[in-house]
Design a protein around this motif. Sequence first.
Motif, mmCIF file in Angstrom:
data_model
loop_
_atom_site.group_PDB
_atom_site.id
_atom_site.type_symbol
_atom_site.label_atom_id
_atom_site.label_comp_id
_atom_site.label_asym_id
_atom_site.label_seq_id
_atom_site.Cartn_x
_atom_site.Cartn_y
_atom_site.Cartn_z
ATOM 1 N N LYS A 110 1.332 -1.448 4.975
ATOM 2 C CA LYS A 110 2.288 -0.950 5.964
ATOM 3 C C LYS A 110 1.567 -0.282 7.123
ATOM 4 C CE LYS A 110 6.264 2.136 6.478
ATOM 5 N NZ LYS A 110 7.111 3.173 5.822
ATOM 6 N N GLU A 111 0.541 0.529 6.811
ATOM 7 C CA GLU A 111 -0.225 1.213 7.862
ATOM 8 C C GLU A 111 -0.964 0.205 8.746
ATOM 9 O OE1 GLU A 111 -1.427 5.485 5.852
ATOM 10 O OE2 GLU A 111 -2.378 3.662 5.074
ATOM 11 N N GLN B 34 -0.470 -9.946 4.130
ATOM 12 C CA GLN B 34 -1.224 -9.846 2.877
ATOM 13 C C GLN B 34 -1.920 -11.165 2.545
ATOM 14 O OE1 GLN B 34 -0.474 -7.721 -1.288
ATOM 15 N NE2 GLN B 34 1.040 -9.313 -0.904
ATOM 16 N N SER C 106 -9.638 2.899 3.278
ATOM 17 C CA SER C 106 -8.601 1.971 2.803
ATOM 18 C C SER C 106 -7.271 2.402 3.406
ATOM 19 C CB SER C 106 -8.525 1.978 1.279
ATOM 20 O OG SER C 106 -7.853 3.127 0.813
ATOM 21 N N ASN D 61 -3.559 -3.331 -5.114
ATOM 22 C CA ASN D 61 -2.391 -2.446 -5.245
ATOM 23 C C ASN D 61 -1.781 -2.073 -3.900
ATOM 24 O OD1 ASN D 61 -2.792 -2.331 -8.094
ATOM 25 N ND2 ASN D 61 -4.383 -0.790 -7.783
ATOM 26 N N GLY D 62 -1.701 -3.066 -3.017
ATOM 27 C CA GLY D 62 -1.053 -2.839 -1.731
ATOM 28 C C GLY D 62 -1.899 -2.119 -0.699
ATOM 29 N N ARG D 63 -3.191 -1.917 -1.015
ATOM 30 C CA ARG D 63 -4.088 -1.251 -0.059
ATOM 31 C C ARG D 63 -5.219 -2.198 0.336
ATOM 32 N NH1 ARG D 63 -2.819 3.885 0.759
ATOM 33 N NH2 ARG D 63 -4.775 4.316 1.880
ATOM 34 N N SER E 212 -2.899 1.313 3.607
ATOM 35 C CA SER E 212 -1.836 0.503 3.003
ATOM 36 C C SER E 212 -1.498 -0.655 3.935
ATOM 37 C CB SER E 212 -0.587 1.352 2.755
ATOM 38 O OG SER E 212 0.005 1.722 3.991
#
Length: 541
Positions: A432-433, A454, A428, A468-470, A430
Amino acid sequence: IFSDVFNGTVTFLPLEENSEGKYQIKKCNIYQIQLTHIKDEEWSVSVVALFPEDWFSDGIAYPKLAWLGNELLSKLAKWSVEQKPSEFKSTLSLISVAKYSKVYQDLKEKYKEMVKVWPEVTNPEKFVYEDVAIATYLLILWEEERKEKGLTKKQSFVDLGCGNGLLVHILNNEGHSGRGIDVRRRKIWDMYGPETHLEESTIMPGDNHLFPDTDWLIGNHSDELTPWIPVIAARSSYSCCYFVLPCCFFDFHGKYNRRQSKKTQYREYLDFVAQVGFVCGFQVEEDCLRIPSTKRVSLIGRNRTYPPTEGALIDKQITQFINSRQTCAMVTWDRRVGFNHVVQSDGVCQGAGSERCDSEAETDGTVWMPGFQPRGRVEQVRNCASLPRDFVDDVVLSVANLLLNAAPQKSCSDTHGGNVDTWNRGESLSLKEVAEHLNKETLKRLKSEYGGLQTLLKNNHQVFEVLNGRVHIRDWRKEKPSRTTKPEVKRRLSDEAFKTRLCWFFIHHPDGCSLPSESCPYAHGTEELRQSQIIKKKKHL
């Protein structure tokens, strides 16, 4: 709710409707708020539950007892002693609250079936009950106006930017002649019937869009038309009134820019729209509505501050005010003689002959602000659904490969049979990554869509899970069977969609699909593809 002022108690008796439509008291959830005088200026407030051991909480209609005791009590104590003045008027300050409550309940009962047949993608309960509440307010306001002025005929109206048209439908049904105008037709319009008058048309503030025979103009979340409605009312006739419920912040020429930091943006915008009304010669009144919305302050112009003989003077004042609001360009405009001159820093727009300046004008001298941009007839879809399929497929494949190759493949025990499972679930990362590994052109294209990366990943829920953002690779073995988790309607749609799309994992994942063909909701190869039952139904209709 039983209020005993003398003894300082308020008792709440929850009523629940049974299958026969009768109401019964939910005894286990009866509670009471008590105010007790201790001594001098000292008071205490408390909450008492009659049957605390049987208390039922669902987190929605019935809060937890701990919330009542800890959260509610402290707030009640704080509100009781604070002297902070409100930014807004009290709710329903211009009409009778008792009359409003009765009419609202009657209309709510009358139009509640709209919730069940609502064809739009918007929340039916919010929009139906909000429009019922606005209609209730207007009906009572207009009834009181007829009594004050000795009128017998019900007021006429035009709803500018009417949207779904439900407010127009209710007002027409309740005996008021009028129509709604919106730049874009809605699906629900076809359900109202010929008695509801709705028009698909673009409103350009100008001499060609005046309503001299109309009593009231309505702007219910009318966006870019909101500041123009007092102007249109003032120039339509001396007797024309208006009601606006501002929501999104627009100036005459585009988005509204804040000019003060001491007020909230909402309060500042309301003051601006009120100022427009004052400039147009109205006595502007403000009231808070009882609607399920954070933007519930209405502004009403029903009386003038000047005699009819001063109309030309007010008209000139309006023109000067509109010109003063120009920020991007210095525009001099007189509605009687037309467009005089424009000076713009980039030199693009140089005069009345410029295509950019008067492209929206119908004829010389009819549009009050050249360059006014109404919303487009076609609603712009910016949820990644309109992106080219090839582009979406490339992003999906790139992100999936990134997750699959982010860490060495791990073996783990299969929870079903204890066997070693070598299916690669990937790592998993993020959001951002993930974004850092995509090229600039791809990111730029995604940023032009609401939600961006997203939203695209969530739209492709067959492949990804975003929590949760991942971002995770979806493992379909962990998905719960739909028969136990979904309501009947959604289960039926799932059954109809079974095997109507190819399985992404079967085609692209290095280990293939984690499910056997008979268990996977997607087709393992073209030979398993079924025609969508939903498409068949649409063709039949």
